[in-house]
Every structure is written in C-alpha cells, then in structure tokens.
Design an enzyme around this catalytic site. Structure first.
Site, PDB file in Angstrom:
ATOM      1  N   LYS A 155       6.543 -57.328   1.798  1.00 18.50           N
ATOM      2  CA  LYS A 155       6.535 -55.916   2.191  1.00 18.50           C
ATOM      3  C   LYS A 155       6.461 -54.960   0.999  1.00 18.50           C
ATOM      4  O   LYS A 155       6.179 -53.779   1.181  1.00 18.50           O
ATOM      5  CB  LYS A 155       7.750 -55.595   3.076  1.00 18.50           C
ATOM      6  CG  LYS A 155       7.680 -56.324   4.427  1.00 18.50           C
ATOM      7  CD  LYS A 155       8.562 -55.699   5.495  1.00 18.50           C
ATOM      8  CE  LYS A 155       8.329 -56.406   6.825  1.00 18.50           C
ATOM      9  NZ  LYS A 155       8.991 -55.807   7.955  1.00 18.50           N
ATOM     10  N   LYS A 167       1.638 -64.465   9.805  1.00 16.65           N
ATOM     11  CA  LYS A 167       2.391 -64.312  11.053  1.00 16.65           C
ATOM     12  C   LYS A 167       2.015 -63.022  11.793  1.00 16.65           C
ATOM     13  O   LYS A 167       1.656 -62.031  11.159  1.00 16.65           O
ATOM     14  CB  LYS A 167       3.896 -64.389  10.789  1.00 16.65           C
ATOM     15  CG  LYS A 167       4.585 -63.060  10.593  1.00 16.65           C
ATOM     16  CD  LYS A 167       6.091 -63.217  10.653  1.00 16.65           C
ATOM     17  CE  LYS A 167       6.773 -61.862  10.479  1.00 16.65           C
ATOM     18  NZ  LYS A 167       6.778 -61.018  11.653  1.00 16.65           N
ATOM     19  N   LYS A 192       4.775 -56.835  14.157  1.00 13.43           N
ATOM     20  CA  LYS A 192       4.803 -55.541  14.829  1.00 13.43           C
ATOM     21  C   LYS A 192       4.141 -54.464  13.991  1.00 13.43           C
ATOM     22  O   LYS A 192       3.491 -53.573  14.503  1.00 13.43           O
ATOM     23  CB  LYS A 192       6.274 -55.153  14.988  1.00 13.43           C
ATOM     24  CG  LYS A 192       6.724 -54.991  16.379  1.00 13.43           C
ATOM     25  CD  LYS A 192       8.117 -54.425  16.420  1.00 13.43           C
ATOM     26  CE  LYS A 192       9.215 -55.400  16.172  1.00 13.43           C
ATOM     27  NZ  LYS A 192       9.956 -55.171  14.946  1.00 13.43           N
TER      28      LYS A 192
END
Ligand code: ATP
Ligand code: MG
Length: 328
Positions: free
Chosen positions: A111, A192, A195
């Site tokens: 991230k 993966k 969201k």
C-alpha cells in the site's frame, strides 16, 4: 465456546473475496461461540478517504453484515471509532512494536509503494489491528490469507507484552478457510481481489447488479489454452473462477472440471456468473430492506455499549500492567 473477533474496513463495498474469504464464516461461527464483529473505520483512514463516502460505506457495511447473517441477538456488531479503547490500546501496542517488523509487513509494502507521502498510520496499522483483537481476549480471528502475517505479528506483540508486563492478553489464532482465503482479481489473477482496487472491473462488489456481475466475469482474464482445469500457477484466471464457482455452487472443483470437459470458456463463464448472482441476490434483497431501517442505529448503539464494557476491562489491565494512569 471460543471468543471470535474480526473486522472489515469501510473503504468501499465488500467484495466477493471479502465475503468468501471472511464474512461468510462470520455467520457460521456464531453458533456456539461469542462473536464480535467490527466496522474498522479507523483502519480505513490509513489511506486518504472522502469523508462522505466513508460515512455512506459505514452504513452500507453495517447493513451488509446483517444481510450476510450476523444476528445482533447473538453477536456484537459495532463501529471501531465509537469504542475509544481501540485507539488507546492501539497506541500502547505501537509502543510495543518495532519499526523493523512493521516495515516488513507485506500490506505496508503493497500500500505504500509508489506513494510520495506515506501516512504513518499505514505503518502502524498492524498494532491497531492487534489492539482490536486483543481487547476482547479473542481466541479465533476469521480472516483471509492476506491477514495471516498481521495475525502472526499480533501474536508476537501479545506474547512480548505478556512476557514483559504480566499476563494481560489471550494469544489469538487465525481462522483461515481452506478454500476461498485468497480470491484473485478478475483483471490480474495473480493479485488478490481488493475493495480499493482502482480498476473496478477487477472486482465483484457484493452489491453489484446482475448485469455488472455477468459483464465482469465475462471479461475476466483467462488464457488461450481453451481447457478448463485447475492449475493456479499456469492458469490463474480459470483456477480463480473455478474456486469462485465451487464456493458459490457447493460443487467441488473436481466435479466442475469433469462437468466442463470439452466446453468453452464462454459457457463456463456464463455459469460462474449465474452461481455468483445466486449467492449475492438474497444478500442484496436483505440489504435493501435494512439500509433505510432504524434497526441499524439501534444495533450499532447497543453493539458499541457492549463492546466498550469488555474492551475497557482489558485496557485498564494493560494500563495497570504498564503503570500508566492512576489505576494502580
Ligand atoms: P482494502 O483494499 O481496502 O484493504 P480488502 O478487500 O483487502 O480492502 P479488508 O477490509 O482489508 O478488505 O479485509 C476484510 C477481510 O477480507 C479480511 O479478513 C481479509 O483478509 C479478507 N480478504 C480481503 N481480500 C480478500 C480476498 N481477495 N480473498 C479472500 N479474503 C479476502
Ligand atoms: Mg485489505
């Protein structure tokens, strides 16, 4: 009877991955266990969020928890920021954590890569997650495979604290399902499903319309071999669709592979989409009935009160053990 805790971030609408990897188990674990489920909004703000969207997502996530089978008579459902003990124990767990171990976390690396200014909260996300879990003397944490590393760190931090200051925390175990723990992106099936993926076509959101679900699955990345078999390494796209199909239909992967021998990807994808719609439609119907009802606020008020009563005891014990405040 085990104590169960888990959370989902209101970063967007939960995905099919969130449902199959974690949220589906939240409901089944309610039987015979003490379950506490959380909308982890303080985690959501570790990356910049539009305040109006977070607010809307919190309400939608609350309704989705209930639509996915969380029974507020059996389980506690609450919002993290409404129980201040999370931020308080989160700070304590930060003081127990080492920079090196936080910098090694895969989620932090994923991230923060490519960001000019990295919020400090992205680095200190895992100690806050440890606090979430440890406040409730949790035994089992149902999560997807991506959270295994954070769970291991939670265990390390709890053991480190207990060894240094006395036995305050229960050491939790992860509960990761054998299938579905890592649903992959439809666009890049080696990554993966998330969201907060900027490519909305890569992700099936649990509130997507039937039309969108069909469209997204039809355009899912596969390969040009034209044979339906399970091979995560060489056929990640088809293998991911097989996992999704199996979990949504209750048919085993072997059974599906046999049934689709010699059939084309087009027909296969149509049937995968139908199975996904079949799983999500009843959830969406319940969601539509709940989202405007006053029941949501009542559940969340009661949840926060009950969670606070438990969390406060652990927080006080941790503060006493550390010698801070006037608890001693
Ligand atoms: P974000 O991109 O904002 O981090 P996310 O999709 O990773 O969103 P989280 O709220 O971080 O969702 O995670 C909620 C739960 O869903 C966690 O238990 C996590 O392990 C699980 N989970 C997340 N993605 C997947 C996936 N692709 N497959 C299975 N489980 C998943
Ligand atoms: Mg995540």
């Amino acid at each position: 009877m085990a104590k169960i805790f888990s959370g989902v971030q209101p970063t967007s609408i939960p995905t099919l991955g969130n449902y199959l990897g974690a949220m589906r188990n939240f409901a089944t674990l309610q039987e015979g266990n003490e379950c506490i489920y959380c909308i982890v909004d303080e985690h959501a703000i570790t990356v910049p969020q539009d305040p109006k969207e977070v607010q809307a997502n919190i309400h939608k996530l609350a309704a989705l928890y209930l639509a996915m089978g969380i029974d507020p008579k059996q389980s506690i459902l609450f919002i993290q920021s409404e129980v201040p003990c999370h931020a308080q124990l989160g700070w304590i767990m930060q003081c127990v954590s080492y920079m090196g171990e936080l910098e090694r976390m895969t989620q932090f690396k994923d991230k923060s890569t490519g960001k000019q200014a990295i919020p400090a909260g992205l680095l200190t996300y895992p100690p806050l997650m440890a606090a979430d879990i440890l406040l409730y003397q949790t035994n089992l944490v149902p999560v997807g495979a991506d959270q295994k590393q954070h769970l291991e760190l939670t265990r390390d931090l709890a053991e480190r604290f207990n060894n240094k200051y006395g036995e305050v925390f229960t050491i939790p175990e992860p509960y990761i399902p054998p299938v579905g723990a890592r649903i992959m992106s439809l666009a890049e099936p080696t990554k993966k499903m998330s969201k907060s993926d900027a490519n909305r076509k890569a992700t099936i959101f649990t509130l997507d319309s039937e039309k969108d679900i069909i469209k997204k699955i039809k355009s899912a990345t596969t390969d040009d071999e034209a044979s339906i078999r399970y091979d995560r390494e060489n056929k990640p796209g088809i293998s991911n669709l097989l996992d999704i199909f199996s979990l949504c239909s209750g048919r085993s992967v072997d059974e599906l592979v046999a049934a689709y021998q010699g059939k084309g990807y087009g027909e296969f994808k149509t049937d995968v989409a139908e199975a996904v719609v079949g799983i999500l439609k009843p959830i969406q119907e319940k969601f539509n009935n709940l989202i405007e009802s006053s029941e949501l606020d009542e559940v969340l008020d009661e949840g926060a009160e009950k969670a606070y009563a438990i969390a406060k005891r652990t927080l006080t014990n941790a503060e006493k053990a550390l010698g801070i405040g006037r608890n001693n």
